[in-house]
Scaffold this active site. Structure first.
Site, PDB file in Angstrom:
ATOM      1  N   ASP A 156      -2.673  12.178  14.150  1.00 26.23           N
ATOM      2  CA  ASP A 156      -3.670  11.236  14.669  1.00 26.23           C
ATOM      3  C   ASP A 156      -4.808  12.027  15.325  1.00 26.23           C
ATOM      4  OD1 ASP A 156      -3.502   7.994  15.899  1.00 26.23           O
ATOM      5  OD2 ASP A 156      -5.017   9.408  16.616  1.00 26.23           O
ATOM      6  N   ASP A 201      -8.070   7.353  11.029  1.00 22.54           N
ATOM      7  CA  ASP A 201      -7.820   8.655  11.660  1.00 22.54           C
ATOM      8  C   ASP A 201      -6.333   8.977  11.793  1.00 22.54           C
ATOM      9  OD1 ASP A 201      -6.932   7.196  13.888  1.00 22.54           O
ATOM     10  OD2 ASP A 201      -7.749   8.696  15.257  1.00 22.54           O
ATOM     11  N   GLU A 202      -5.487   8.284  11.048  1.00 22.97           N
ATOM     12  CA  GLU A 202      -4.059   8.600  11.189  1.00 22.97           C
ATOM     13  C   GLU A 202      -3.303   8.478   9.876  1.00 22.97           C
ATOM     14  OE1 GLU A 202      -1.562   5.798  13.326  1.00 22.97           O
ATOM     15  OE2 GLU A 202      -3.260   4.421  13.476  1.00 22.97           O
TER      16      GLU A 202
HETATM   17  P1  TTP Z   1      -7.304   5.539  17.809  1.00 24.05           P
HETATM   18  O1  TTP Z   1      -6.580   6.632  17.077  1.00 24.05           O
HETATM   19  O2  TTP Z   1      -6.495   4.421  18.360  1.00 24.05           O
HETATM   20  O3  TTP Z   1      -8.113   6.136  19.027  1.00 24.05           O
HETATM   21  P2  TTP Z   1      -8.916   7.502  19.141  1.00 24.05           P
HETATM   22  O4  TTP Z   1      -8.738   8.373  17.939  1.00 24.05           O
HETATM   23  O5  TTP Z   1     -10.334   7.198  19.475  1.00 24.05           O
HETATM   24  O6  TTP Z   1      -8.252   8.162  20.423  1.00 24.05           O
HETATM   25  P3  TTP Z   1      -6.799   8.816  20.541  1.00 24.05           P
HETATM   26  O7  TTP Z   1      -7.037  10.254  20.908  1.00 24.05           O
HETATM   27  O8  TTP Z   1      -6.144   8.064  21.628  1.00 24.05           O
HETATM   28  O9  TTP Z   1      -6.109   8.669  19.220  1.00 24.05           O
HETATM   29  O10 TTP Z   1      -8.397   4.909  16.857  1.00 24.05           O
HETATM   30  C1  TTP Z   1      -9.107   5.690  15.887  1.00 24.05           C
HETATM   31  C2  TTP Z   1     -10.539   5.210  15.793  1.00 24.05           C
HETATM   32  O11 TTP Z   1     -10.560   3.829  15.437  1.00 24.05           O
HETATM   33  C3  TTP Z   1     -11.306   5.299  17.102  1.00 24.05           C
HETATM   34  O12 TTP Z   1     -11.908   6.568  17.277  1.00 24.05           O
HETATM   35  C4  TTP Z   1     -12.309   4.208  16.975  1.00 24.05           C
HETATM   36  C5  TTP Z   1     -11.624   3.164  16.113  1.00 24.05           C
HETATM   37  N1  TTP Z   1     -11.143   2.061  16.974  1.00 24.05           N
HETATM   38  C6  TTP Z   1     -11.949   0.937  17.144  1.00 24.05           C
HETATM   39  O13 TTP Z   1     -13.036   0.864  16.572  1.00 24.05           O
HETATM   40  N2  TTP Z   1     -11.513  -0.068  17.968  1.00 24.05           N
HETATM   41  C7  TTP Z   1     -10.324  -0.006  18.642  1.00 24.05           C
HETATM   42  O14 TTP Z   1      -9.966  -0.941  19.403  1.00 24.05           O
HETATM   43  C8  TTP Z   1      -9.493   1.149  18.456  1.00 24.05           C
HETATM   44  C9  TTP Z   1      -8.161   1.254  19.162  1.00 24.05           C
HETATM   45  C10 TTP Z   1      -9.934   2.144  17.613  1.00 24.05           C
HETATM   46 MG    MG Z   2      -6.836   8.718  17.124  1.00 24.96          MG
END
Ligand code: TTP
Ligand code: MG
Length: 373
Positions: free
Chosen positions: A24, A119-120
């Site tokens: 992720d 992103d995962e």
């Molecule tokens: P996430 O992997 O949940 O968050 P992140 O990568 O920003 O942070 P983390 O280090 O905690 O993993 O989500 C991936 C992307 O998806 C995030 O960068 C933006 C998008 N996203 C949204 O647009 N709205 C949301 O509510 C969430 C949770 C994510």
């Molecule tokens: Mg993320």
């Protein structure tokens, strides 16, 4: 020398487990923005648009998280908590490009990769099981070399454990849960670490005196099922780290496809609201076409000025991908359910999707021809 039977059993269990990784990206959208504009490095960056307009935070850098900013928070609240942050609208094409590079790297490590979000992804190692830790570090290094972005990697014997392990590793880390230690790893964690236990379930369980995963483990399967039905069964399995879902290489077909918009100012004019609905229908329709799916229902979400939200659904007689039908039916349905009071958000989702018999029917085809002329 004669080795005891249990020795072989231990060896077998050690060899026999699956190796699943959950990868992720860290603060993904915000990190891509920083790579794109290095002067943002080390600063609180919030992606989600103009802080003086309506809307929610998509994500933010870890520097902004120190001030309590989180995904899905209103931009208004985010600005209150971190007024000196740099607010960005977001550039989806850039995120897509970075995501594609990352996924390509993951696919070079194993043929068994399931992409679950921009992103995962899960990666299952089926052949080279020698040192999952080394493979995980190598993934992190290659991703960084190719994109200048950091990611976190969780390693475990199934998807559930790998996912929880990657959030444990965040940011920019790697965490491995050795086989047979799943239950011990989970025991001290708060129940909300288990995917699927959102804020509502968490409150319900907390009210029943359940705070840690060990509390779920100690209750036993029968009690959990008696109290919480099918969810109880899930709580039992998850709290013991059991999950036999495969890592599937295919992009799973979505169950619903939707879009929503928050208005800059509340709207109470029917025609204006119907106008706002058009791009949502269009967006969801195009996505449905891309997935080669047809829908048999629409659901509308209306959020009023006081944040009260209602969701209403309508089923169609048959599955369809007829744009004119979907547009007209959705607008008519909206007119029926809207009580005439100001709205701050409209959401739409096409549901009951199927990917079978994609070929549009003759009537679909005819209707679309008429529409284009
Ligand atoms: P996430 O992997 O949940 O968050 P992140 O990568 O920003 O942070 P983390 O280090 O905690 O993993 O989500 C991936 C992307 O998806 C995030 O960068 C933006 C998008 N996203 C949204 O647009 N709205 C949301 O509510 C969430 C949770 C994510
Ligand atoms: Mg993320």
């Amino acid at each position: 020398m004669q080795l005891p039977c249990h020795f072989f059993c231990v060896i077998l269990t050690l060899m026999d487990h699956r190796i699943v990784m959950h990868v992720d990206m860290d603060a993904f959208f915000a990190s891509v923005e920083v790579v794109n504009n290095p002067s943002l490095k080390g600063k609180p960056v919030i992606v989600g648009g103009d802080p003086d307009k309506r809307g929610v935070v998509s994500t933010c850098s870890y520097e902004a998280r120190k001030f309590g900013v989180r995904s899905a928070m209103s931009m208004f609240e985010a600005k209150k908590r971190c007024p000196h942050a740099i607010f960005l609208e977001g550039n989806f094409a850039l995120y897509r490009e970075a995501s594609d590079k990352v996924m390509e790297i993951l696919q070079s490590f194993s043929p068994c990769v399931e992409i679950v979000g921009i992103d995962e992804a899960y990666v299952e190692l089926k052949e080279d099981k020698s040192s999952p830790f080394k493979v995980g570090q190598s993934i992190r290094r290659k991703v960084f070399e190719a994109t200048s972005l950091t990611c976190s990697v969780g390693i475990g014997s199934n998807k559930l454990i790998a996912k929880i392990a990657s959030s444990h590793a965040k940011p920019n880390g790697l965490f491995e849960v050795p086989p047979n230690l799943e239950k011990d790893f989970l025991a001290p964690l708060p129940i909300e670490s288990i995917p699927g236990i959102g804020i509502r379930t968490q409150v319900e369980l907390n009210n029943d005196g359940i705070f840690k995963v060990s509390d779920l483990q100690n209750l036993g399967m029968d009690t959990l099922i008696n109290r919480y039905g099918a969810y109880g069964y899930y709580f039992h399995l998850a709290s013991h780290g059991k999950d036999n879902r495969p890592v599937s290489e295919e992009d799973p077909a979505p169950k619903s496809i939707g879009a929503e918009t928050t208005f800059e100012k509340d709207i109470d004019e029917r025609d204006l609201l119907l106008e706002e609905l058009q791009p949502l229908i269009e967006k969801a329709y195009q996505r449905m076409r891309r997935h080669k799916m047809r829908t048999r229902g629409v659901s509308l979400k209306l959020r009023f000025s006081d944040f009260k939200t209602i969701t209403r659904s309508l089923s169609f007689e048959n599955h369809t991908i007829n744009y004119r039908f979907l547009k007209e039916t959705t607008c008519e349905f909206f007119t029926q359910i809207w009580p005439g009071t100001p709205l701050r958000l409209i959401g739409l989702s096409f549901e009951k999707l199927t990917d079978s018999y994609w070929q549009p029917t003759f009537w679909d085809w005819l209707a679309e021809q008429n529409q284009e002329t």
